[in-house]
Design a protein around this motif. Structure first.
Motif, PDB file in Angstrom:
ATOM      1  N   HIS A 106       1.187  -1.652  -0.061  1.00 60.74           N
ATOM      2  CA  HIS A 106       0.270  -0.429   0.240  1.00 60.74           C
ATOM      3  C   HIS A 106       1.121   1.741   0.250  1.00 60.74           C
ATOM      4  CE1 HIS A 106      -3.968  -1.734   0.350  1.00 60.74           C
ATOM      5  NE2 HIS A 106      -3.622  -2.832   1.486  1.00 60.74           N
ATOM      6  N   LEU A 107       0.578   1.755  -1.047  1.00 65.60           N
ATOM      7  CA  LEU A 107       2.155   2.953  -1.708  1.00 65.60           C
ATOM      8  C   LEU A 107       1.890   4.404  -0.934  1.00 65.60           C
ATOM      9  CD1 LEU A 107       2.507   2.232  -4.720  1.00 65.60           C
ATOM     10  CD2 LEU A 107       4.413   1.297  -3.236  1.00 65.60           C
ATOM     11  N   LEU A 108       2.627   4.529  -0.271  1.00 63.63           N
ATOM     12  CA  LEU A 108       2.025   6.485  -0.046  1.00 63.63           C
ATOM     13  C   LEU A 108       1.262   6.951  -1.174  1.00 63.63           C
ATOM     14  CD1 LEU A 108       5.526   7.725   1.771  1.00 63.63           C
ATOM     15  CD2 LEU A 108       3.124   6.453   2.889  1.00 63.63           C
ATOM     16  N   ARG A 109       1.200   8.258  -0.183  1.00 65.06           N
ATOM     17  CA  ARG A 109      -0.077   8.514  -2.085  1.00 65.06           C
ATOM     18  C   ARG A 109       0.551  10.248  -1.344  1.00 65.06           C
ATOM     19  NH1 ARG A 109      -4.832   6.685  -3.769  1.00 65.06           N
ATOM     20  NH2 ARG A 109      -4.949   4.390  -3.229  1.00 65.06           N
ATOM     21  N   HIS A 164       5.841  13.401   4.886  1.00 65.27           N
ATOM     22  CA  HIS A 164       5.530  12.086   5.518  1.00 65.27           C
ATOM     23  C   HIS A 164       6.954  11.513   5.993  1.00 65.27           C
ATOM     24  CE1 HIS A 164       2.099  10.515   2.773  1.00 65.27           C
ATOM     25  NE2 HIS A 164       3.277  11.618   1.671  1.00 65.27           N
ATOM     26  N   VAL A 165       7.991  11.956   5.647  1.00 62.46           N
ATOM     27  CA  VAL A 165       9.264  11.657   6.347  1.00 62.46           C
ATOM     28  C   VAL A 165      10.128  13.536   7.178  1.00 62.46           C
ATOM     29  CG1 VAL A 165      11.915  11.624   5.836  1.00 62.46           C
ATOM     30  CG2 VAL A 165       9.883  10.497   4.723  1.00 62.46           C
ATOM     31  N   ARG A 204       2.732   2.803   4.156  1.00 65.77           N
ATOM     32  CA  ARG A 204       2.853   3.593   5.002  1.00 65.77           C
ATOM     33  C   ARG A 204       3.559   3.996   6.188  1.00 65.77           C
ATOM     34  NH1 ARG A 204      -3.283   1.301   4.162  1.00 65.77           N
ATOM     35  NH2 ARG A 204      -3.832   2.208   1.472  1.00 65.77           N
ATOM     36  N   LYS A 205       4.422   3.122   6.416  1.00 66.74           N
ATOM     37  CA  LYS A 205       5.323   2.726   8.323  1.00 66.74           C
ATOM     38  C   LYS A 205       6.356   3.412   7.368  1.00 66.74           C
ATOM     39  CE  LYS A 205       2.791  -0.716  10.399  1.00 66.74           C
ATOM     40  NZ  LYS A 205       3.281  -2.111  10.868  1.00 66.74           N
ATOM     41  N   LEU A 206       6.746   3.951   6.054  1.00 66.99           N
ATOM     42  CA  LEU A 206       7.506   4.593   5.910  1.00 66.99           C
ATOM     43  C   LEU A 206       8.414   3.195   4.969  1.00 66.99           C
ATOM     44  CD1 LEU A 206       8.609   7.750   7.350  1.00 66.99           C
ATOM     45  CD2 LEU A 206       7.613   7.500   5.722  1.00 66.99           C
ATOM     46  N   HIS A 207       8.294   2.213   5.130  1.00 68.04           N
ATOM     47  CA  HIS A 207      10.082   0.687   4.707  1.00 68.04           C
ATOM     48  C   HIS A 207       9.952   1.017   3.707  1.00 68.04           C
ATOM     49  CE1 HIS A 207      11.726  -2.690   5.195  1.00 68.04           C
ATOM     50  NE2 HIS A 207      11.439  -3.238   4.461  1.00 68.04           N
ATOM     51  N   PRO A 208      10.486   0.851   2.778  1.00 69.89           N
ATOM     52  CA  PRO A 208      10.687   0.780   1.707  1.00 69.89           C
ATOM     53  C   PRO A 208      11.049  -0.520   1.031  1.00 69.89           C
ATOM     54  CG  PRO A 208      13.387   1.190   2.494  1.00 69.89           C
ATOM     55  CD  PRO A 208      12.103   1.195   3.892  1.00 69.89           C
ATOM     56  N   TRP A 209      10.272  -0.710  -0.272  1.00 73.58           N
ATOM     57  CA  TRP A 209       9.818  -2.151  -0.591  1.00 73.58           C
ATOM     58  C   TRP A 209      11.113  -2.278  -1.601  1.00 73.58           C
ATOM     59  CZ3 TRP A 209       8.701  -7.092   2.365  1.00 73.58           C
ATOM     60  CH2 TRP A 209       7.855  -5.725   3.786  1.00 73.58           C
ATOM     61  N   ILE A 210      11.232  -3.352  -2.654  1.00 71.91           N
ATOM     62  CA  ILE A 210      12.225  -3.200  -3.687  1.00 71.91           C
ATOM     63  C   ILE A 210      10.779  -3.870  -5.495  1.00 71.91           C
ATOM     64  CG2 ILE A 210      13.934  -4.135  -5.540  1.00 71.91           C
ATOM     65  CD1 ILE A 210      15.561  -3.583  -2.908  1.00 71.91           C
TER      66      ILE A 210
END
Length: 244
Positions: A106-109, A164-165, A204-210
């Motif tokens: 679920h990507l940030l928007r 977000h950051v 949404r937890k700011l964790h990056p996924w490749i």
């Protein structure tokens, strides 16, 4: 990286690195049983051509309440009252080439539109891997993908992440290191590669996924950045390793 750099093979390569493993969404070859298992596990997945590019043919598939299912391809969405109804429809789309099923993130928007990031990693003229740029890709409001060639738009990372950051410099530093580590790992599996465009989704937890690793990625999005040196460096490196 060539024809062997399929979604599944890239995922398998990255999973060999213990540190990168936490940044790789589960990816399996498509079948009826795999889709059912992964929907039961994650509720939302992406079904992608295993060797496709540019977001073509990508479907977002969801398990809804009360045993109903939904999928979206391009701007068209369909809902089904049963898994069998869903699979019949999806199987018509997937019959001509191998597909992969990937855990949905679920990507940030930004302003209601999904976005992800493109991390560009290249071999510099000394033959060492270097992260040369990070840019955001803001998706078309009616589409599930962020590809610029499919109606998305390139945006500075600072613009997309500022709400977000708190410390964007520190956060992008971690992303740049993630890109570097991924390139080192993928180069062991695909020894001929000189550049990789990593598509990275932030949850949404700011964790990056490749999400994907693209050999010979398009770099024109980086042209839009205010700092023109970033694009110029990418072009300089490409010339050095023979890409025109």
């Amino acid at each position: 990286m060539g024809g062997y750099a399929t979604k599944y093979n890239v995922s398998k390569s990255l999973l060999h690195n213990e540190e990168l493993r936490r940044n790789v969404p589960e990816t399996r070859m498509y079948s009826k049983s795999v889709l059912k298992t992964m929907l039961d596990k994650y509720n939302m997945v992406y079904v992608k051509p295993n060797s496709g590019t540019g977001g073509k043919g990508v479907m977002r598939v969801e398990k809804l309440d009360q045993g109903s299912y939904k999928y979206q391809l391009e701007t068209s969405a369909r809902t089904f009252n049963s898994f069998d109804g869903l699979i019949q429809s999806i199987s018509k789309k997937t019959k001509n080439c191998p597909y992969a099923v990937q855990r949905g993130i679920h990507l940030l928007r930004h302003s209601g539109r999904r976005f992800d990031l493109r991390i560009m990693v290249q071999k510099n003229p000394k033959g060492k891997w270097e992260t040369t740029g990070v840019i955001g890709r803001l998706g078309h409001p009616k589409k599930i993908i962020t590809n610029v060639c499919k109606g998305g738009s390139s945006k500075p990372v600072e613009f997309l992440l500022k709400k977000h950051v708190s410390n964007i410099t520190e956060y992008t530093g971690k992303l740049r290191n993630l890109g570097y580590q991924a390139a080192i790992r993928l180069n062991k599996t695909f020894p001929k590669i000189k550049e990789i465009g990593l598509d990275v989704g932030i949850d949404r937890k700011l964790h990056p996924w490749i999400l994907e690793a693209n050999p010979q990625p398009a770099i024109y999005g980086f042209k839009t950045l205010k700092d023109k040196r970033i694009y110029q460096k990418m072009c300089r490196y490409q010339r050095a390793y023979g890409r025109r």
